[in-house]
Design a protein around this motif. Structure first.
Motif, PDB file in Angstrom:
ATOM      1  N   SER A 229       5.950  52.833 -53.040  1.00  0.00           N
ATOM      2  CA  SER A 229       6.364  51.755 -52.129  1.00  0.00           C
ATOM      3  C   SER A 229       7.878  51.589 -52.065  1.00  0.00           C
ATOM      4  O   SER A 229       8.411  51.119 -51.055  1.00  0.00           O
ATOM      5  CB  SER A 229       5.719  50.428 -52.540  1.00  0.00           C
ATOM      6  N   VAL A 230       8.588  51.946 -53.130  1.00  0.00           N
ATOM      7  CA  VAL A 230      10.044  51.760 -53.123  1.00  0.00           C
ATOM      8  C   VAL A 230      10.781  53.003 -52.631  1.00  0.00           C
ATOM      9  O   VAL A 230      12.013  53.008 -52.567  1.00  0.00           O
ATOM     10  CB  VAL A 230      10.566  51.382 -54.528  1.00  0.00           C
ATOM     11  N   GLY A 231      10.042  54.055 -52.269  1.00  0.00           N
ATOM     12  CA  GLY A 231      10.685  55.309 -51.904  1.00  0.00           C
ATOM     13  C   GLY A 231      11.145  55.412 -50.468  1.00  0.00           C
ATOM     14  O   GLY A 231      11.970  56.262 -50.140  1.00  0.00           O
ATOM     15  N   PHE A 232      10.612  54.565 -49.590  1.00  0.00           N
ATOM     16  CA  PHE A 232      10.958  54.649 -48.166  1.00  0.00           C
ATOM     17  C   PHE A 232      12.154  53.734 -47.904  1.00  0.00           C
ATOM     18  O   PHE A 232      12.031  52.514 -47.868  1.00  0.00           O
ATOM     19  CB  PHE A 232       9.765  54.242 -47.307  1.00  0.00           C
ATOM     20  N   ALA A 233      13.305  54.336 -47.697  1.00  0.00           N
ATOM     21  CA  ALA A 233      14.550  53.574 -47.695  1.00  0.00           C
ATOM     22  C   ALA A 233      14.710  52.663 -46.485  1.00  0.00           C
ATOM     23  O   ALA A 233      15.421  51.663 -46.554  1.00  0.00           O
ATOM     24  CB  ALA A 233      15.744  54.521 -47.795  1.00  0.00           C
ATOM     25  N   ALA A 234      14.056  52.981 -45.361  1.00  0.00           N
ATOM     26  CA  ALA A 234      14.244  52.159 -44.162  1.00  0.00           C
ATOM     27  C   ALA A 234      13.767  50.733 -44.365  1.00  0.00           C
ATOM     28  O   ALA A 234      14.327  49.790 -43.814  1.00  0.00           O
ATOM     29  CB  ALA A 234      13.516  52.797 -42.979  1.00  0.00           C
ATOM     30  N   GLY A 235      12.713  50.562 -45.123  1.00  0.00           N
ATOM     31  CA  GLY A 235      12.183  49.235 -45.374  1.00  0.00           C
ATOM     32  C   GLY A 235      11.633  49.144 -46.779  1.00  0.00           C
ATOM     33  O   GLY A 235      10.918  50.047 -47.222  1.00  0.00           O
ATOM     34  N   ALA A 380      14.006  59.625 -41.671  1.00  0.00           N
ATOM     35  CA  ALA A 380      15.468  59.679 -41.688  1.00  0.00           C
ATOM     36  C   ALA A 380      16.034  58.858 -40.542  1.00  0.00           C
ATOM     37  O   ALA A 380      17.002  59.263 -39.888  1.00  0.00           O
ATOM     38  CB  ALA A 380      15.937  61.128 -41.581  1.00  0.00           C
ATOM     39  N   THR A 381      15.430  57.716 -40.269  1.00  0.00           N
ATOM     40  CA  THR A 381      15.802  56.900 -39.118  1.00  0.00           C
ATOM     41  C   THR A 381      17.251  56.430 -39.210  1.00  0.00           C
ATOM     42  O   THR A 381      17.794  56.247 -40.286  1.00  0.00           O
ATOM     43  CB  THR A 381      14.870  55.681 -39.023  1.00  0.00           C
ATOM     44  N   GLU A 385      19.573  60.021 -44.592  1.00  0.00           N
ATOM     45  CA  GLU A 385      19.123  61.220 -45.292  1.00  0.00           C
ATOM     46  C   GLU A 385      17.649  61.506 -45.014  1.00  0.00           C
ATOM     47  O   GLU A 385      16.816  60.586 -45.004  1.00  0.00           O
ATOM     48  CB  GLU A 385      19.327  61.017 -46.800  1.00  0.00           C
ATOM     49  N   ALA A 386      17.321  62.757 -44.781  1.00  0.00           N
ATOM     50  CA  ALA A 386      15.929  63.158 -44.569  1.00  0.00           C
ATOM     51  C   ALA A 386      15.185  63.148 -45.904  1.00  0.00           C
ATOM     52  O   ALA A 386      15.645  63.724 -46.890  1.00  0.00           O
ATOM     53  CB  ALA A 386      15.856  64.544 -43.946  1.00  0.00           C
ATOM     54  N   LEU A 387      14.026  62.482 -45.934  1.00  0.00           N
ATOM     55  CA  LEU A 387      13.212  62.420 -47.150  1.00  0.00           C
ATOM     56  C   LEU A 387      12.163  63.538 -47.062  1.00  0.00           C
ATOM     57  O   LEU A 387      10.984  63.292 -46.792  1.00  0.00           O
ATOM     58  CB  LEU A 387      12.553  61.044 -47.280  1.00  0.00           C
ATOM     59  N   TRP A 388      12.591  64.769 -47.305  1.00  0.00           N
ATOM     60  CA  TRP A 388      11.759  65.933 -47.017  1.00  0.00           C
ATOM     61  C   TRP A 388      10.438  65.926 -47.779  1.00  0.00           C
ATOM     62  O   TRP A 388       9.358  66.026 -47.180  1.00  0.00           O
ATOM     63  CB  TRP A 388      12.533  67.221 -47.335  1.00  0.00           C
ATOM     64  N   LEU A 389      10.483  65.829 -49.085  1.00  0.00           N
ATOM     65  CA  LEU A 389       9.256  65.935 -49.871  1.00  0.00           C
ATOM     66  C   LEU A 389       8.330  64.745 -49.635  1.00  0.00           C
ATOM     67  O   LEU A 389       7.112  64.906 -49.502  1.00  0.00           O
ATOM     68  CB  LEU A 389       9.605  66.059 -51.357  1.00  0.00           C
ATOM     69  N   LEU A 390       8.902  63.547 -49.593  1.00  0.00           N
ATOM     70  CA  LEU A 390       8.079  62.368 -49.352  1.00  0.00           C
ATOM     71  C   LEU A 390       7.449  62.431 -47.965  1.00  0.00           C
ATOM     72  O   LEU A 390       6.285  62.049 -47.782  1.00  0.00           O
ATOM     73  CB  LEU A 390       8.927  61.098 -49.503  1.00  0.00           C
TER      74      LEU A 390
END
Length: 665
Positions: A229-235, A380-381, A385-390
């Motif tokens: 849940s904390v890995g998605f930086a946009a929200g 990567a909105t 940075e693009a979160l490739w693996l996630l």
């Protein structure tokens, strides 16, 4: 303030966000994940509604008030549940202990990863967010503390007292005021710590509740949810740096819990932890909480809720068709579409200022449609940075969800949020505002909603990969015994996959989360500084030299607007664009003529303006609105002004021309 000193205040903020609602949830008969996941939503609803009712009846806002209301509500719910216990049996053990332990372990992991970003991104817990909206939010809290009125119906006119107020969601500000009065910390520290709690406690709890409703009693699913849940930086992280959009972050953090309630009502919940009857009560609580936190969350929940509701409706249509009642199913679908379409059309076209002002805010497009789609797919909105693996895990979850009937709604819901982001980022024309105007046509707000469905999709992806490993490892030749034993536990494999993901991505992209915060706290761009540390110290030092009832004339663009939040003394203009009355405008243009213009002193006395504050900050120096205050220019040696304090370019003057001893009859 150090982070060690901030821990007690952070715990108090956590208590305010959880405990009032937890009493409500337990009285309602919820337990374990169901109780803790719904508790923050109930707390926001209780605090926001209590503040409004208190304002209506004239009861002063204080920490005692929401505690008393929460106790009364919990007792009332408990008595009602006791009287209706046959129809609403208490759920004494909603989940096996292993489920609760898995959820707690995941929440702890997410807390640690999130706290690292918070500490690094904020620098100090009491650092200022050097953003345009921060000045508004800080001073709304100051207003609530001064007036002891936290009603969402009254705070909007804080810059122009005496003028009609409109609705503004003040729940976040109410909670910050409770932290300040409960702990004695300053407004900036309380704002930071409460927002940190929203990001690392409320949001993960909400996501875990949604995962519990989607994946059932799966310890592994809940354990990985708290971490992912904390890995998605946009929200919610993007909302804590851009804007700054603290109330929006509070509302968005509750959206997964709102979806969890809808899954119960639509029959899509697996091993339902809430219960359909209780969920009708919880739906009302969610609607109230979202309204007082931020209506954008309410509209977002409506958009995402269309898909589980639509899924359940189509399933009902098929059942009615098998019962030779297809006509009824068709009528229900048409009725639902008509109601939804009419509501959308009215809100998208009405001249009502509540909706019209939001949809007419213009943000120029900055992407091509194809680039915006790519940003959605790579999480990567807004050029981050693009979160490739996630993102690869999310795509695996999309594939897995399409194979499970009860999970399919997640895919179009995720696509719908992505579509809205693309519209805002790449098009944003007058005709598209009917779709994205509910979120101010702002791509950052829409990007922040992507994780609401991306988190459960990522969990589905981890579980899908776990299933493949569990099925294949024991049959592989020369498999070590320890690996065979581990593969026998799906939970262990899922945790190993998440640990591997976190290791390969530097703690699930901690640097990216940190940077989203630090850009406004530690590295604000030139011209985006509300108040330097020197100006902050100056404002704090002059507070005791200004009588409590005095108002201070100021140009908010030079940093002087922070006087209220830092020194508890009211500036005449507490925000950059607060609507000004005729009297305020007159002083802004003519105060420098106080010694020669009798109207200046008459107006100053009417507004209780006794001092003039000069700051040295240059927030948005190219904005022409900063030149709307020629009367507040530094008077230097001009008569009618007495210098009280000075430090570099920062000065405080007493308007001696209007002081009682010099007044003319």
């Amino acid at each position: 303030m150090s982070w060690v000193e901030a821990v007690p205040a952070a715990l108090v903020g956590c208590a305010w966000l959880v405990l009032p609602g937890l009493a409500f949830a337990y009285a309602l008969g919820l337990r374990s994940v169901a109780a803790w996941g719904t508790a923050p939503v109930a707390s926001v609803a209780l605090v926001g509604l209590t503040a409004v009712l208190a304002g209506k009846v004239g009861v002063a806002w204080s920490p005692t008030l929401p505690i008393a209301v929460a106790a009364v509500v919990a007792i009332g719910i408990g008595v009602a549940a006791l009287l209706l216990r046959r129809r609403f049996p208490v759920v004494r053990e909603a989940d096996p202990r292993a489920v609760s332990i898995g959820a707690a372990a995941g929440l702890l992991g997410g807390l640690v990863l999130g706290a690292v970003a918070i500490v690094r991104g904020f620098g100090r817990p009491d650092n200022l967010s050097q953003t345009y909206d921060a000045l508004f939010h800080y001073n709304v809290v100051a207003l609530i503390l001064d007036t002891r009125d936290g009603s969402s119906l009254t705070v909007s006119n804080f810059g122009t007292p005496g003028t009609p107020a409109s609705f503004y969601p003040a729940a976040w500000h109410d909670f910050v005021s409770l932290v300040v009065t409960s702990t004695g910390v300053g407004i900036p520290a309380a704002a930071n710590l409460l927002s940190a709690v929203v990001a690392v406690v409320l949001w993960p709890l909400s996501c875990v509740l949604l995962a519990r409703q989607i994946f059932g009693r799966s310890p592994g699913a809940l354990a990985v949810t708290g971490v992912l849940s904390v890995g998605f930086a946009a929200g919610p992280w993007g909302l804590l740096g851009f804007g700054v959009l603290w109330p929006n972050a509070l509302g968005m953090a509750m959206m997964p819990a709102g979806l969890a309630v809808l899954l119960s009502l639509t029959g899509l919940a697996r091993d339902d932890a809430l219960g359909r009857r209780r969920s009708w009560v919880l739906l009302a609580v969610v609607l109230v909480a979202a309204t007082f936190a931020h209506p954008g969350a309410l509209f977002g929940l409506i958009v995402l809720g269309v898909f589980p509701v639509g899924h359940a409706l189509l399933r009902r249509v098929r059942r009615l068709g098998r019962e030779d009642r297809a006509w009824r199913g068709a009528a229900e679908v048409l009725a639902a579409a008509a109601v939804l379409g009419a509501a959308w059309y009215w809100t998208a076209t009405t001249p009502n200022p509540t909706f019209k002002n939001a949809r007419e805010i213009h943000w120029p497009p900055f992407e091509t449609p194809s680039a915006a789609v790519g940003e959605v797919l790579l999480n990567a909105t807004n050029g981050r940075e693009a979160l490739w693996l996630l993102s690869a895990v999310v795509l695996a979850g999309v594939f897995a969800s399409l194979q499970v009937a009860g999970h399919r709604w997640l895919v179009p819901a995720y696509a719908a949020t992505g579509f809205l982001f693309v519209v805002a980022a790449a098009l944003n024309r007058p005709d598209t505002r009917k779709f994205v105007g509910y979120w101010y046509n702002d791509s950052y707000r829409l990007a922040a909603m992507l994780p609401v469905t991306a988190v459960p999709l990522a969990v589905a992806g981890i579980l899908y990969l776990t299933g493949k490993i569990v099925a294949r490892v024991p049959d592989a030749p020369r498999t070590p015994a320890w690996l065979t034993r581990m593969a026998g536990s799906a939970t262990a494999v899922a945790l190993l996959l998440v640990a591997l993901l976190a290791g390969l991505t530097r703690g699930l992209y901690v640097p990216d989360r940190t940077d989203r915060l630090a850009v406004q706290y530690l590295r604000p761009p030139p011209g985006d500084v509300l108040a330097s540390s020197a100006q902050r110290d100056f404002l704090t030092s002059i507070g005791p030299r200004i009588p409590a009832g005095s108002v201070v004339a100021n140009n908010p663009w030079d940093g002087s607007g922070m006087l209220w939040a830092l020194a508890d003394r009211r500036p005449l203009f507490p925000h950059f664009t607060a609507p000004a009355t005729a009297d305020q405008t007159y002083l802004a243009r003519h105060l420098s003529d106080a010694a020669t213009d009798p109207e200046v002193c008459r107006t100053a006395r009417k507004l209780n303006v006794d001092y003039l504050l000069i700051g040295d900050a240059e927030f948005w120096p190219g904005d022409p609105r900063r030149y709307n205050y020629p009367g507040f220019a530094d008077p230097l040696s001009r008569s009618g002004f007495q210098l009280v304090a000075a430090e570099g370019g920062r000065k405080l003057y007493r308007i001696s021309a209007c002081a009682p001893s010099t007044q003319t009859p």
